[in-house]
Design a protein around this motif. Structure first.
Motif, short mmCIF file in Angstrom:
data_model
loop_
_atom_site.label_atom_id
_atom_site.label_comp_id
_atom_site.label_asym_id
_atom_site.label_seq_id
_atom_site.Cartn_x
_atom_site.Cartn_y
_atom_site.Cartn_z
N GLY A 8 -1.49 -7.98 1.12
CA GLY A 8 -1.81 -6.70 2.07
C GLY A 8 -1.24 -6.76 3.54
N GLN A 9 -0.91 -7.89 3.69
CA GLN A 9 -0.49 -8.02 5.00
C GLN A 9 1.14 -8.30 5.24
N THR A 10 1.43 -7.80 6.23
CA THR A 10 2.98 -7.77 6.48
C THR A 10 3.42 -9.21 7.37
N ILE A 11 4.01 -9.76 6.67
CA ILE A 11 4.39 -11.14 7.42
C ILE A 11 5.91 -11.02 8.26
N SER A 12 6.23 -11.47 9.41
CA SER A 12 7.36 -10.89 10.08
C SER A 12 8.25 -12.33 10.39
N ILE A 13 9.39 -12.29 10.50
CA ILE A 13 10.34 -13.21 10.96
C ILE A 13 11.45 -12.86 11.75
N SER A 14 11.58 -13.31 12.93
CA SER A 14 12.75 -13.14 13.66
C SER A 14 13.51 -14.35 14.21
N THR A 46 27.78 -27.61 18.86
CA THR A 46 26.87 -27.08 20.04
C THR A 46 26.05 -25.90 19.44
N MET A 47 24.80 -25.92 19.25
CA MET A 47 24.24 -24.61 18.74
C MET A 47 22.63 -24.63 19.48
N LEU A 48 22.25 -23.85 19.55
CA LEU A 48 20.82 -23.60 19.59
C LEU A 48 20.30 -22.54 18.71
N GLY A 49 18.93 -22.70 18.07
CA GLY A 49 18.34 -21.73 17.23
C GLY A 49 16.83 -21.56 17.40
N PHE A 50 16.45 -20.43 17.55
CA PHE A 50 15.29 -20.07 17.80
C PHE A 50 14.63 -19.17 16.75
N ILE A 51 13.83 -19.74 15.67
CA ILE A 51 13.14 -18.87 14.80
C ILE A 51 11.76 -18.60 14.81
N ALA A 52 11.00 -17.78 14.59
CA ALA A 52 9.88 -17.42 14.78
C ALA A 52 9.07 -16.45 13.82
N THR A 53 7.70 -16.82 13.26
CA THR A 53 7.09 -16.19 12.34
C THR A 53 5.72 -15.80 12.74
N MET A 96 8.83 -21.64 15.47
CA MET A 96 7.47 -21.16 15.72
C MET A 96 6.58 -20.21 14.92
N ALA A 97 5.58 -20.79 14.91
CA ALA A 97 4.69 -20.07 14.17
C ALA A 97 3.52 -19.41 14.90
N SER A 98 3.33 -18.21 15.18
CA SER A 98 2.49 -17.75 16.15
C SER A 98 0.93 -17.85 15.78
N GLY A 99 0.81 -17.55 14.55
CA GLY A 99 -0.48 -17.72 13.75
C GLY A 99 -1.16 -16.38 13.56
N THR A 100 -0.74 -15.31 14.28
CA THR A 100 -1.38 -14.11 14.42
C THR A 100 -1.51 -13.17 13.27
N ALA A 101 -0.97 -13.35 12.09
CA ALA A 101 -0.84 -12.73 10.89
C ALA A 101 -2.27 -13.18 10.26
N ASN A 102 -3.00 -12.11 9.68
CA ASN A 102 -4.40 -12.23 9.22
C ASN A 102 -4.20 -12.55 7.97
N VAL A 103 -3.76 -13.95 7.48
CA VAL A 103 -3.79 -14.55 6.18
C VAL A 103 -4.31 -16.12 6.43
N GLU A 104 -4.72 -16.66 5.41
CA GLU A 104 -5.13 -17.87 5.53
C GLU A 104 -4.04 -18.98 5.99
N LYS A 105 -4.46 -20.02 7.06
CA LYS A 105 -3.46 -20.70 7.48
C LYS A 105 -2.90 -21.87 6.52
N LEU A 106 -1.82 -21.89 6.64
CA LEU A 106 -0.82 -22.87 5.86
C LEU A 106 -1.16 -24.18 6.07
N THR A 107 -1.64 -25.12 5.32
CA THR A 107 -1.90 -26.63 5.71
C THR A 107 -1.52 -27.24 4.40
N SER A 108 -1.12 -26.73 3.12
CA SER A 108 -0.50 -27.18 2.01
C SER A 108 0.68 -26.58 1.40
N LYS A 109 1.45 -27.43 0.72
CA LYS A 109 2.58 -26.68 0.08
C LYS A 109 2.00 -26.24 -1.23
N ASP A 110 0.87 -26.43 -1.77
CA ASP A 110 0.12 -25.79 -2.93
C ASP A 110 -0.32 -24.42 -2.64
#
Length: 406
Positions: free
Chosen positions: A169-175, A190-197, A236-250
């Motif tokens: 029920g929550q929208t997760i965003s990535i840019s 020569t590259m730079l990349g900045f990805i955030a969720t 980068m993961a801002s952690g602002t989405a209202n879902v349980e924090k990911l701590t495991s691949k399971d």
């Protein structure tokens, strides 16, 4: 012009991450050349960096600071790589970090610096330091497009993308944004990349994601076979989405988030290839049925880095003998050439190590004339498969790099 690459402007904002930018006049351009990312305290940050022994001062500091503290700020300058600048260059990059830290009341270890541009010149600190407050004072969440322009060097256009998905029920965003057009070869490109969720992800797990996804994207591209001194890719993961924090691949969210991030990583990596200096072709090199991944990559990169193959691609010349020759000199041991099949898209060129009976020059030339194509090599010796992406080699590549500093 880029190969089938459109400019992306409609980025999703990532709550918990703001961006500021300004023009310091590092180079004579109207584009922004200073970009800052401001991260909430809840954010986690991960990164992968160049393996070039002459890695630039900002790379050295970013790697160190990333381990020492919770990152709050990233600051990027274009126009000058601050590489090959010795102790003085290191002190310059650290002074930039100190300026950001002092202005925002954080520790210097919470600031990561990044630079891109000409190697071997000291940063114009008299221009950069006065510009930092302007970038910091005007941070917003909706200026990803401006940031994508602000990190460009020889790029012909900005590169970026966004995605969203639903979870519980929550929208997760990535840019994400990236830059790069030349001096592109793993590790990294020569590259730079900045990805955030905005998904909440524990730092160690985020680092695993960044490393794995970067290895399958930014570490699978090559334009000219030159590994840069400044390559960096940050997740980068801002952690602002209202879902349980990911701590495991399971956890259920892990694979869903990984799949969505993979699409973004691949898009941004492919965008660099599509905008390769002087490129007119976007070429996938797929090597399959090898004994292991290392073997498949060795063959793929030998093809990708062959000037003869790349110039044939530019000329749309179906000179497939150049591809076979590259496979043969790749250094793979105990190669049975009679098991090797070679394809341009679905056109079988070589079968069992020799010209395929069904092959016609017209069919091969038609594929080579396309702006996008796949070179597929079936080695017939195992189950491993790898794909890398590259470009042709044109007159414009030589011109761009001959004139780069002038």
């Amino acid at each position: 012009m880029p190969v089938n690459l459109s400019v992306f402007e409609n980025f999703n904002t990532i709550e918990g991450i703001k961006i500021g930018f300004t023009n310091a006049g590092v180079k004579q351009t109207k584009r922004p050349d200073i970009v800052v990312f401001e991260l909430d305290e809840t954010a986690s940050t991960a990164g992968i960096f160049t393996e070039n022994a002459f890695c630039a001062a900002p790379v050295q500091i970013s790697k160190k600071h990333l381990k020492e503290a919770n990152t709050r700020y990233l600051i990027i300058n274009t126009g000058n790589a601050n590489a090959g600048t010795g102790k003085g260059g290191y002190e310059d990059a650290l002074e930039i970090c100190n300026a950001v830290a002092k202005a925002k009341g954080v520790s210097v270890e919470q600031v990561l610096p990044f630079s891109t541009g000409v190697i071997g010149e000291r940063l114009p600190m008299g221009k950069i330091l006065p510009a930092i407050p302007y970038a910091l004072e005007n941070t917003r969440g909706d200026v990803w497009f401006d940031a994508s322009r602000g990190i460009m060097t020889t790029d012909t256009q900005p590169k970026g993308t966004s995605s969203q998905f639903e979870f519980e029920g929550q929208t997760i965003s990535i840019s994400g944004i990236s830059k790069g057009a030349g001096m592109i070869k793993p590790n990294m490109a020569t590259m730079l990349g900045f990805i955030a969720t905005d998904a909440p992800v524990e730092k160690e797990l985020l680092q695993e994601l960044c490393s794995e996804l970067g290895n399958k994207s930014f570490n699978r591209i090559s334009i000219d076979g030159d590994t840069s001194t400044n390559d960096s890719c940050m997740l980068m993961a801002s952690g602002t989405a209202n879902v349980e924090k990911l701590t495991s691949k399971d956890q259920p969210l892990y694979q869903i988030l990984k799949d969505e991030l993979e699409k973004v990583f691949l898009y941004l990596a492919h965008a660099i290839v599509r905008d390769g200096e002087g490129a007119t072709k976007f070429v996938a090199i797929n090597v399959q049925n090898c004994e292991n991944s290392k073997e498949a990559l060795r063959i793929a990169y030998t093809i990708a880095h062959s000037p003869l193959v790349k110039t044939a691609l530019y000329a749309s010349d179906a000179n497939w003998g150049r591809i076979l020759a590259a496979v043969g000199r790749s250094g793979v041991r105990d190669m049975d050439v009679e098991k090797i099949n070679l394809y341009l898209d679905d056109v079988c060129i070589a079968e069992n190590g020799a010209r395929a009976p069904s092959y016609t020059e017209a069919a091969g030339s038609a594929v080579m004339a396309q702006s996008e194509l796949t070179i597929r090599v079936d080695m017939g010796r195992g189950d491993a498969c790898e794909t890398v992406w590259t470009t042709d080699l044109s007159h414009d590549y030589v011109t761009i790099n001959a004139d780069y500093r002038s």
